[in-house]
Design a protein around this motif. Structure first.
Motif, short mmCIF file in Angstrom:
data_model
loop_
_atom_site.label_atom_id
_atom_site.label_comp_id
_atom_site.label_asym_id
_atom_site.label_seq_id
_atom_site.Cartn_x
_atom_site.Cartn_y
_atom_site.Cartn_z
N UNK A 71 5.11 -10.18 -0.22
CA UNK A 71 4.78 -9.65 -1.62
C UNK A 71 3.28 -9.37 -1.93
N UNK A 72 2.63 -10.71 -1.29
CA UNK A 72 0.94 -10.49 -1.42
C UNK A 72 0.27 -9.60 -0.28
N UNK A 73 0.79 -9.31 0.80
CA UNK A 73 0.15 -8.64 1.84
C UNK A 73 -0.14 -7.18 1.30
N UNK A 74 0.77 -6.57 0.82
CA UNK A 74 0.68 -5.17 0.37
C UNK A 74 -0.31 -4.94 -0.88
N UNK A 75 -0.31 -5.97 -1.72
CA UNK A 75 -1.17 -5.98 -2.80
C UNK A 75 -2.60 -6.33 -2.47
N UNK A 76 -2.98 -7.33 -1.43
CA UNK A 76 -3.93 -7.45 -0.89
C UNK A 76 -4.56 -6.03 -0.18
N UNK A 77 -3.76 -5.53 0.50
CA UNK A 77 -4.27 -4.13 1.06
C UNK A 77 -4.26 -3.41 0.07
N UNK A 78 -3.73 -3.06 -1.01
CA UNK A 78 -3.96 -2.13 -2.11
C UNK A 78 -5.52 -2.42 -2.66
N UNK A 104 6.07 1.15 -2.64
CA UNK A 104 5.96 2.75 -2.27
C UNK A 104 5.69 3.43 -3.21
N UNK A 105 5.97 3.38 -4.34
CA UNK A 105 5.55 4.24 -5.72
C UNK A 105 4.03 3.94 -5.79
N UNK A 106 3.57 2.54 -5.84
CA UNK A 106 2.18 2.15 -6.17
C UNK A 106 1.39 2.92 -4.95
N UNK A 107 1.52 2.73 -3.75
CA UNK A 107 0.97 3.61 -2.79
C UNK A 107 0.98 4.91 -2.73
N UNK A 108 2.10 5.62 -3.14
CA UNK A 108 2.12 7.25 -3.30
C UNK A 108 1.04 7.54 -4.39
N UNK A 109 1.24 6.82 -5.63
CA UNK A 109 0.26 7.03 -6.74
C UNK A 109 -1.25 6.94 -6.13
N UNK A 110 -1.35 5.75 -5.43
CA UNK A 110 -2.70 5.67 -4.96
C UNK A 110 -3.38 6.82 -4.03
N UNK A 111 -2.45 7.11 -3.07
CA UNK A 111 -2.84 8.28 -2.18
C UNK A 111 -3.17 9.30 -3.14
N UNK A 112 -2.31 9.68 -4.10
CA UNK A 112 -2.35 10.83 -4.81
C UNK A 112 -3.89 10.75 -5.55
N UNK A 113 -4.10 9.57 -6.24
CA UNK A 113 -5.50 9.40 -6.74
C UNK A 113 -6.65 9.52 -5.88
N UNK A 114 -6.52 8.86 -4.63
CA UNK A 114 -7.64 9.06 -3.66
C UNK A 114 -7.83 10.49 -3.28
N UNK A 115 -6.77 11.48 -3.09
CA UNK A 115 -6.85 12.63 -2.86
C UNK A 115 -7.33 13.66 -3.86
#
Ligand code: ADP
Length: 337
Positions: A71-78, A104-115
């Motif tokens: 749980x916490x590792x992906x949040x920390x990474x984000x 997956x959804x949060x990461x996809x949205x993050x990648x979209x935002x960064x792009x």
């Protein structure tokens, strides 16, 4: 793809350390109790219940640590990736392969935002450098011809004045187009919608350009279906003006321009075609980009902003625009909802 590592004292590390400490303390206490019992030569039989408790605590610790990793590792990474974006690094991307769909959804949205942020930055940087370049060229020309003007004879002075006027018009068109580009967005277009005759507006645009097409002795085939349209009249006029101006500019002497406006299904379709040189294949994908001018274009007569403006207005109006080459010349098609 750049992956971001965990920080030094992440939540996961803290949790794991806590569990290790918990197990160590429990083991220590058990050892101390056993030692004391032996020291005072007390013989006790440890009930099964105590063993269950110890095993339970150890297993719970391991489970909590495992959950911490998941749980916490992906949040920390984000969190760390966001920090990098805040620092201006828009190349950072997160791996969207994760067991939890929410992550997956949060990461996809993050990648979209960064792009998107990266693209906006590139666009802005390019835009500023292009604008500066486009301004410099006519200003330098005006300066050069104004200097020459003082030395030339009457015929030379006439030529210099013409060149100064040409470049002044170019500057003024450039400023006008940049201002228009900054004004066009969906909300601005929606707010200014009125009902008007689209065919009349196009006819007006053709008439206003008469000096240009008459000079080239261009033949017209105009078929305009009567259409009452609800849209932004003051912006759409720039679409017809730009398409028509290009068709005239690229037509040869004695050329031909065909304009057709019709109702097809639930769309309004306008086509403008000419018998000019057509668009080089490699340029087709770029002609709607800001400041794009193909190698073979009449570069001194434009700034490469006309079609970008057309696209922006049409898209903001909910329509689409594209270009295609014909056996001779090319055709631009605009569809509006
Ligand atoms: P410009 O003001 O330089 O004409 P535009 O954005 O209007 O800029 O057009 C971009 C490019 O698209 C032009 O430089 C030209 O290469 C190409 N183009 C546009 N219309 C035509 C046309 N009717 N025939 C051939 N090429 C065209």
């Amino acid at each position: 793809m750049k992956r971001v590592g965990s920080p030094r004292f992440s939540m996961r590390t803290n949790l794991t350390l806590l569990m290790i400490a918990e197990i160590a303390v429990i083991s220590g206490i058990s050892w101390l109790v056993t030692w004391l019992l032996r020291y005072f030569e007390v013989s006790v039989i440890i009930p099964d219940m105590v063993w269950y408790l110890v095993i339970g605590v150890v297993l719970a610790g391991a489970a909590t640590s495992f959950i911490g990793i998941w749980i916490f590792e992906p949040i920390t990474r984000l969190g760390e990736a966001m920090q990098q974006v805040a620092g201006g690094n828009f190349d950072v991307r997160l791996d969207t392969n994760h067991a939890f769909p929410e992550i997956c959804q949060i990461y996809t949205n993050f990648n979209l935002m960064a792009r998107e942020l990266g693209a906006t930055e590139i666009l802005q940087t390019d835009f500023v450098s292009n604008v500066s370049h486009e301004f410099k060229t006519p200003i330098n020309a005006i300066e050069g011809y104004a200097t020459l003007l003082q030395e030339e004879d009457e015929a030379g002075q006439k030529l210099c004045t013409e060149k100064i006027l040409l470049n002044t018009r170019r500057l003024s068109r450039l400023v006008g187009n940049i201002l228009l580009l900054s004004k066009v967005d969906n909300q601005a277009i929606k707010a200014r919608e009125t009902t008007f005759r689209l065919d009349e507006q196009i006819r007006q645009s053709i008439v206003l350009m008469e000096p240009a097409w008459e000079k080239k002795d261009i033949e017209f085939d105009v078929r305009l279906q009567r259409i009452e349209y609800q849209g932004c009249e003051s912006m759409l006029i720039h679409v017809w003006d730009n398409l028509l101006a290009n068709a005239i500019k690229f037509s040869p002497q004695g050329g031909f321009i065909g304009i057709e406006l019709s109702h097809r299904e639930d769309k309004v379709v306008l086509t403008v075609e000419d018998r000019g040189p057509g668009i080089p294949e490699e340029a087709l994908a770029h002609i709607f980009d800001r400041f794009y001018q193909s190698e073979t274009s009449h570069q001194e007569e434009g700034s490469g902003l006309g079609l970008a403006l057309v696209k922006q207005i049409v898209t903001a109006s909910g329509g689409s625009v594209w270009a295609e080459n014909l056996p001779q010349g090319c055709r631009f098609t605009v569809t509006l909802p």
